[in-house]
Design a protein around this motif. Structure first.
Motif, PDB file in Angstrom:
ATOM      1  N   ASP A 198      -7.093   0.523 -19.111  1.00 34.15           N
ATOM      2  CA  ASP A 198      -8.464   0.943 -19.443  1.00 34.15           C
ATOM      3  C   ASP A 198      -8.918   0.710 -20.920  1.00 34.15           C
ATOM      4  O   ASP A 198     -10.177   0.257 -21.274  1.00 34.15           O
ATOM      5  N   LEU A 201      -9.366  -3.117 -21.182  1.00 35.25           N
ATOM      6  CA  LEU A 201     -10.531  -3.506 -20.473  1.00 35.25           C
ATOM      7  C   LEU A 201     -11.634  -3.297 -21.358  1.00 35.25           C
ATOM      8  O   LEU A 201     -12.834  -3.845 -21.405  1.00 35.25           O
ATOM      9  N   LYS A 202     -11.866  -2.224 -21.905  1.00 37.51           N
ATOM     10  CA  LYS A 202     -12.928  -1.677 -22.665  1.00 37.51           C
ATOM     11  C   LYS A 202     -13.317  -2.438 -24.070  1.00 37.51           C
ATOM     12  O   LYS A 202     -14.494  -2.661 -24.347  1.00 37.51           O
ATOM     13  N   PRO A 221     -11.342  -9.866 -20.161  1.00 32.54           N
ATOM     14  CA  PRO A 221     -11.150  -8.696 -19.115  1.00 32.54           C
ATOM     15  C   PRO A 221     -11.676  -8.904 -17.874  1.00 32.54           C
ATOM     16  O   PRO A 221     -10.961  -8.661 -16.773  1.00 32.54           O
ATOM     17  N   ASP A 222     -12.913  -9.415 -17.588  1.00 36.37           N
ATOM     18  CA  ASP A 222     -13.475  -9.410 -16.379  1.00 36.37           C
ATOM     19  C   ASP A 222     -12.584 -10.895 -15.740  1.00 36.37           C
ATOM     20  O   ASP A 222     -12.324 -10.424 -14.429  1.00 36.37           O
ATOM     21  N   ILE A 225      -9.456  -9.014 -14.345  1.00 36.95           N
ATOM     22  CA  ILE A 225      -9.801  -8.104 -13.190  1.00 36.95           C
ATOM     23  C   ILE A 225     -10.095  -9.107 -11.886  1.00 36.95           C
ATOM     24  O   ILE A 225      -9.517  -8.649 -10.784  1.00 36.95           O
ATOM     25  N   ILE A 237      -3.071  -3.916 -13.379  1.00 32.58           N
ATOM     26  CA  ILE A 237      -4.500  -3.776 -13.531  1.00 32.58           C
ATOM     27  C   ILE A 237      -4.613  -2.564 -12.712  1.00 32.58           C
ATOM     28  O   ILE A 237      -5.708  -1.679 -12.935  1.00 32.58           O
ATOM     29  N   ARG A 241      -9.341  -0.976  -9.250  1.00 39.85           N
ATOM     30  CA  ARG A 241     -10.285  -1.800 -10.041  1.00 39.85           C
ATOM     31  C   ARG A 241     -10.423  -3.222  -9.519  1.00 39.85           C
ATOM     32  O   ARG A 241     -11.798  -3.750  -9.266  1.00 39.85           O
TER      33      ARG A 241
END
Length: 369
Positions: A198, A201-202, A221-222, A225, A237, A241
């Motif tokens: 988390d 990704l942030k 990150p995108d 995912i 992951i 998500r």
């Protein structure tokens, strides 16, 4: 900025920590190293300031082999933030932050001013906190000091070794937000070790996911995912998500009421709108909300002396858009390919539906987590 070329690490007991990794970290990029315990992420980070020496391969910083740089001198030019903060308890906050500037024999007046600025940047009034001791601050406040201590001597590189993991969830989230905001201002090259997906990704521009001394996937990150390369990445992951992101469209991430202006309005009106809404560009539409172009602050400034011009006469009409219902991944690819910070979303007839921004993308993805 930082390059790992076939870097290996083997300890005396035969443990192989790194198996020939290749990695490039760009200037001004925040890269998060993540993976299960023992994957080699902390070893990788500590090689950058030679706290750990490689068994083979080379590490370059700005094209220079760091094995040829004095390790003490190297460390004075690399900021370092650790999990347990490491503030000296017998020294005031200001003296803690000033350690490296003093070692580098920087001008006292300059670094005193810089320390005050940094404390204000992280919400700690120097007149109130500078002369306190670490024990008089909360854990979150101490970690803020740990971060700005790493910034005080203006190092080009900052290493962060799970700096927020010992904090409570609220303080941790606040500091993650603070780091994102700080990075927007200071644009340092940051290598951040984390065990929390988390968090990665942030905060990250790119994530380096490691396993058993190897890099499994290195991506934004995108993309990580949306396009995990194998089952290990998918599992790390988290299926929730992945499943939620697969259904995300541009409609879910766009701003539905971006600032717009009619094409027939004058430049003064456009300038007033920009100031009122604190934006640097306006989407220009006709009376039916058909998107006609875009006007930026720079365009207005260049033409502002001519009172007779309308916005449609200075706007850029050849702009890229994306249709409603498109996959959000297509929008991300377009924005990265052309370096856009915004992307208009339109209906099939050209009518404006909304606007995707970097912030709206991040906010939507975080809500999915």
């Amino acid at each position: 900025m930082i390059q790992f070329i076939d870097v290996t690490k083997k300890y005396h007991d035969g443990t192989v920590a790194l198996k020939g990794i290749n990695l490039e970290i760009k200037q001004g990029e925040l890269v998060t190293l993540i993976g299960p315990s023992g994957c080699g992420k902390t070893t990788t980070m500590k090689m950058i300031n030679r706290l750990v020496e490689p068994s083979g391969g080379r590490i370059l910083v700005d094209g220079k082999d760091i094995s040829k740089i004095n390790p003490v001198e190297l460390r004075r030019n690399v900021g370092y933030v650790i999990q347990h903060i490491g503030l000296f308890p017998h020294m005031t906050i200001k003296d803690n932050v000033a350690i490296v500037p003093k070692l580098k024999k920087m001008n006292r007046a300059e670094y005193d001013k810089r320390i005050d600025e940094l404390m204000e940047m992280v919400g700690l009034d120097p007149s109130q906190y500078a002369d306190r001791y670490p024990s008089e601050l909360s854990g979150g406040q101490q970690q803020r000091i740990g971060v700005i201590r790493a910034l005080a001597a203006e190092p080009p590189i900052i290493l962060m070794d799970e700096p927020f993991s010992a904090l409570d969830p609220i303080s941790r989230e606040q500091l993650q937000d603070e780091l994102i905001r700080l990075q927007e201002e200071v644009k340092k090259t940051i290598v951040f070790v984390s065990h929390d997906m988390d968090e990665a990704l942030k905060i990250a521009d790119r994530i380096v996911l490691m396993k058993a001394g190897e890099i499994v996937q290195m991506d934004t990150p995108d993309r990580m995912i949306r396009r995990p390369i194998n089952d290990f990445v998918r599992t790390f992951i988290g299926e929730n998500r992945l499943n939620e992101s697969e259904n995300l469209s541009v409609d879910d991430v766009m701003l539905h009421n971006p600032v717009t202006v009619f094409q027939t309005r004058g430049l003064a009106h456009g300038a007033k709108l920009m100031k009122q809404h604190r934006v640097n560009s306006l989407l220009v539409t006709d009376r039916n909300r058909i998107l006609k172009g875009i006007v930026t602050k720079e365009m207005l400034e260049e033409s502002y002396h001519n009172e007779d011009l309308s916005l449609q006469e200075i706007m850029k009409s050849d702009i890229r858009t994306i249709p409603v219902g498109s996959d959000v991944g297509e929008a991300v690819d377009l924005m990265k390919q052309y370096g856009f910070s915004t992307l208009p979303v339109v209906h099939h007839n050209g009518q404006l539906a909304g606007l995707i921004t970097n912030s709206s993308l991040i906010d939507a993805l975080l809500k999915q987590m």
